[in-house]
Write a protein that holds these residues in place. Structure first.
Motif, short mmCIF file in Angstrom:
data_model
loop_
_atom_site.label_atom_id
_atom_site.label_comp_id
_atom_site.label_asym_id
_atom_site.label_seq_id
_atom_site.Cartn_x
_atom_site.Cartn_y
_atom_site.Cartn_z
N GLY A 58 29.40 10.66 0.35
CA GLY A 58 29.53 9.78 1.50
C GLY A 58 30.42 10.43 2.54
N ALA A 59 30.59 9.76 3.68
CA ALA A 59 31.36 10.32 4.79
C ALA A 59 32.85 10.09 4.54
CB ALA A 59 30.93 9.68 6.10
N VAL A 60 33.45 10.99 3.76
CA VAL A 60 34.86 10.88 3.40
C VAL A 60 35.60 12.13 3.88
CG1 VAL A 60 34.41 9.37 1.43
CG2 VAL A 60 34.44 11.86 1.11
N SER A 61 36.91 12.11 3.77
CA SER A 61 37.73 13.21 4.24
C SER A 61 37.57 14.45 3.36
CB SER A 61 39.20 12.81 4.26
OG SER A 61 39.70 12.69 2.93
N PRO A 62 37.85 15.65 3.91
CA PRO A 62 37.78 16.87 3.10
C PRO A 62 38.68 16.81 1.87
CG PRO A 62 37.86 17.44 5.42
CD PRO A 62 38.11 15.96 5.33
N GLY A 63 39.83 16.12 1.99
CA GLY A 63 40.72 16.00 0.84
C GLY A 63 40.08 15.25 -0.30
N ILE A 64 39.37 14.17 0.01
CA ILE A 64 38.66 13.41 -1.03
C ILE A 64 37.58 14.28 -1.66
CG2 ILE A 64 37.12 11.45 -1.44
CD1 ILE A 64 38.65 9.90 0.68
N LYS A 65 36.85 15.02 -0.84
CA LYS A 65 35.79 15.89 -1.37
C LYS A 65 36.37 16.94 -2.31
CE LYS A 65 32.58 15.45 2.56
NZ LYS A 65 31.27 15.25 1.92
N ARG A 66 37.47 17.56 -1.93
CA ARG A 66 38.06 18.59 -2.78
C ARG A 66 38.57 17.99 -4.09
NH1 ARG A 66 40.31 20.36 2.38
NH2 ARG A 66 39.03 22.07 3.15
N ASN A 67 39.14 16.81 -4.03
CA ASN A 67 39.61 16.17 -5.26
C ASN A 67 38.44 15.81 -6.18
OD1 ASN A 67 42.34 16.34 -4.67
ND2 ASN A 67 42.41 14.35 -3.64
N LEU A 68 37.33 15.37 -5.60
CA LEU A 68 36.14 15.12 -6.41
C LEU A 68 35.62 16.41 -7.02
CD1 LEU A 68 34.24 12.55 -4.14
CD2 LEU A 68 35.16 12.12 -6.43
N GLY A 69 35.74 17.51 -6.26
CA GLY A 69 35.35 18.80 -6.80
C GLY A 69 36.19 19.19 -7.99
N ILE A 70 37.50 18.98 -7.89
CA ILE A 70 38.40 19.27 -9.01
C ILE A 70 38.03 18.41 -10.21
CG2 ILE A 70 40.78 19.17 -9.82
CD1 ILE A 70 41.65 19.67 -6.89
N LYS A 71 37.81 17.12 -9.98
CA LYS A 71 37.50 16.19 -11.06
C LYS A 71 36.23 16.59 -11.80
CE LYS A 71 36.68 11.25 -11.89
NZ LYS A 71 36.56 9.90 -11.26
N ASN A 72 35.26 17.13 -11.07
CA ASN A 72 33.97 17.49 -11.69
C ASN A 72 33.89 18.97 -12.06
OD1 ASN A 72 31.89 15.06 -11.40
ND2 ASN A 72 33.22 15.02 -9.60
N SER A 73 35.00 19.67 -11.95
CA SER A 73 34.99 21.10 -12.28
C SER A 73 35.27 21.32 -13.76
CB SER A 73 36.05 21.83 -11.44
OG SER A 73 37.36 21.42 -11.82
N THR A 74 34.85 22.45 -14.26
CA THR A 74 35.12 22.83 -15.65
C THR A 74 35.86 24.16 -15.74
OG1 THR A 74 32.92 23.85 -15.80
CG2 THR A 74 33.12 21.59 -16.54
N GLY A 75 36.19 24.76 -14.60
CA GLY A 75 36.84 26.05 -14.58
C GLY A 75 38.34 25.97 -14.79
N GLU A 76 38.91 27.06 -15.27
CA GLU A 76 40.36 27.17 -15.38
C GLU A 76 40.99 27.31 -14.01
OE1 GLU A 76 43.72 30.27 -17.23
OE2 GLU A 76 41.63 30.39 -17.89
N PHE A 77 40.23 27.90 -13.08
CA PHE A 77 40.68 28.08 -11.70
C PHE A 77 39.73 27.36 -10.76
CE2 PHE A 77 42.36 31.64 -14.05
CZ PHE A 77 43.63 31.84 -13.53
N CYS A 78 40.27 26.90 -9.63
CA CYS A 78 39.46 26.32 -8.56
C CYS A 78 39.62 27.17 -7.31
CB CYS A 78 39.88 24.88 -8.27
SG CYS A 78 39.50 23.70 -9.59
N ALA A 79 38.51 27.55 -6.72
CA ALA A 79 38.52 28.35 -5.49
C ALA A 79 37.87 27.54 -4.38
CB ALA A 79 37.77 29.66 -5.71
N PHE A 80 38.63 27.28 -3.33
CA PHE A 80 38.15 26.46 -2.22
C PHE A 80 37.76 27.34 -1.04
CE2 PHE A 80 41.12 24.00 -4.74
CZ PHE A 80 40.43 22.82 -4.97
N ILE A 81 36.61 27.03 -0.47
CA ILE A 81 36.13 27.76 0.70
C ILE A 81 35.39 26.77 1.59
CG2 ILE A 81 34.00 28.46 -0.50
CD1 ILE A 81 34.11 31.08 1.15
#
Length: 319
Positions: A58-81
């Motif tokens: 949905g139309a949410v802030s980049p911060g919300i999107k990145r947090n959702l990315g972290i929540k759904n990630s399985t990696g030991e590291f997160c790389a944001f671009i």
């Protein structure tokens, strides 16, 4: 055989447009092999994007999107671009070498102007990377490894556990969410490193209007952050454009009533115009762009300075 740690590449975006597809393609060409790609558009794209995990937000802030990315990630590291950027092939390889030191909480590096950007975009890049933009210029050109307190979110790699410990990305402010993430990581006792070896190519806003719109947001948020989050925003260099604008109007006013002040005003103005011209000359690769870059440096200072003052005076900022 040593198994390299999994890295979750997180790409927030409004839509899966051509820039986003270019970013995905660039990530798939990384020399580092153990990664997953998580793309977070507002809505599900109509066409299939192979090899990525798509999460409609949905139309949410980049911060919300990145947090959702972290929540759904399985990696030991997160790389944001950012979706309008793409990584150099050795991006993750070089970043993880630095992050092997457990005292380092995050690493980033320059967002260079892509060679395929058009002349108006390159002109905007030249303005941002000139020495007349102070500390901000470090984000747009290569430099040696330095300890930092403010890494930009278009090129940011960290351990997932560090991001969780820091409380995740701020979901209200944009831009500026990267400043707050860096502040939170520093409070955990870890260091942040900017490295010339950790490179992404970040498409520029065209000079003048799109570029100045971006600069106005930078200025307003930094002005507000100076008083609300002074730990990594209260720096003299951030005040410089506002001081320059203030001195211009004060000098102009005084010069109307006294010839002595007129001479001082003209001397100061000449020195500034000369310095900005030298800055433009040092950056420009094509002489045809020199007038535009020179003008761009001047109006960038004016716009940033005015919006910095606006942010300084505001009680809060709306998204």
């Amino acid at each position: 055989m040593i198994v390299k740690p999994l890295v979750s590449i997180i790409i927030p975006c409004k839509e899966v447009d051509n820039y986003t597809k270019e970013c995905i393609t660039g990530c798939k060409r990384l020399e580092y092999e153990n990664f997953e790609i998580i793309v977070l558009p507002d809505c599900q794209p109509s066409d299939i994007v192979e090899g990525v995990k798509l999460i409609s937000t949905g139309a949410v802030s980049p911060g919300i999107k990145r947090n959702l990315g972290i929540k759904n990630s399985t990696g030991e590291f997160c790389a944001f671009i950012d979706n309008d950027a793409y990584p150099r092939p050795d991006w993750l390889t070089n970043a993880l070498k630095i992050l092997a030191d457990p005292s380092i909480g995050g690493v980033g590096g320059p967002g260079l102007t892509p060679p395929e950007d058009n002349s108006h975009q390159k002109a905007g890049g030249y303005v941002l990377s000139s020495f007349m933009t102070g500390n901000l210029s470090n984000r747009y050109k290569s430099k040696t490894n330095v300890e930092s307190d403010d890494i930009h979110s278009c090129n940011f790699i960290s351990r997932r556990s560090t991001l969780v410990l820091a409380g995740g990305w701020n979901e209200k402010y944009w831009p500026g969410e990267d400043t707050l993430m860096c502040l939170a990581i520093k409070k955990t006792g870890k260091k942040l490193i900017e490295s010339s070896a950790v490179v992404v190519y970040h498409h520029r806003r065209s000079l003048l209007k799109p570029h100045l719109r971006q600069v106005s947001r930078f200025g307003e948020h930094r002005g507000f952050f100076v008083k609300k989050f002074p730990e990594n925003s209260l720096k003299l260099t951030y005040f410089a454009p506002s001081l320059l604008v203030s001195l211009f109007f004060v000098g102009l006013l005084f010069s109307l009533f006294n010839p002595f002040f007129l001479n001082i005003f003209l001397l100061g103005l000449t020195a500034y115009l000369f310095a900005s011209f030298v800055a433009a000359v040092l950056q420009v690769k094509c002489s045809k762009l020199l007038p535009a870059v020179w003008l761009g440096i001047i109006v960038t200072h004016i716009v940033y300075g005015l919006f910095f003052l606006s942010g300084l005076l505001k009680r809060d900022l709306k998204r």
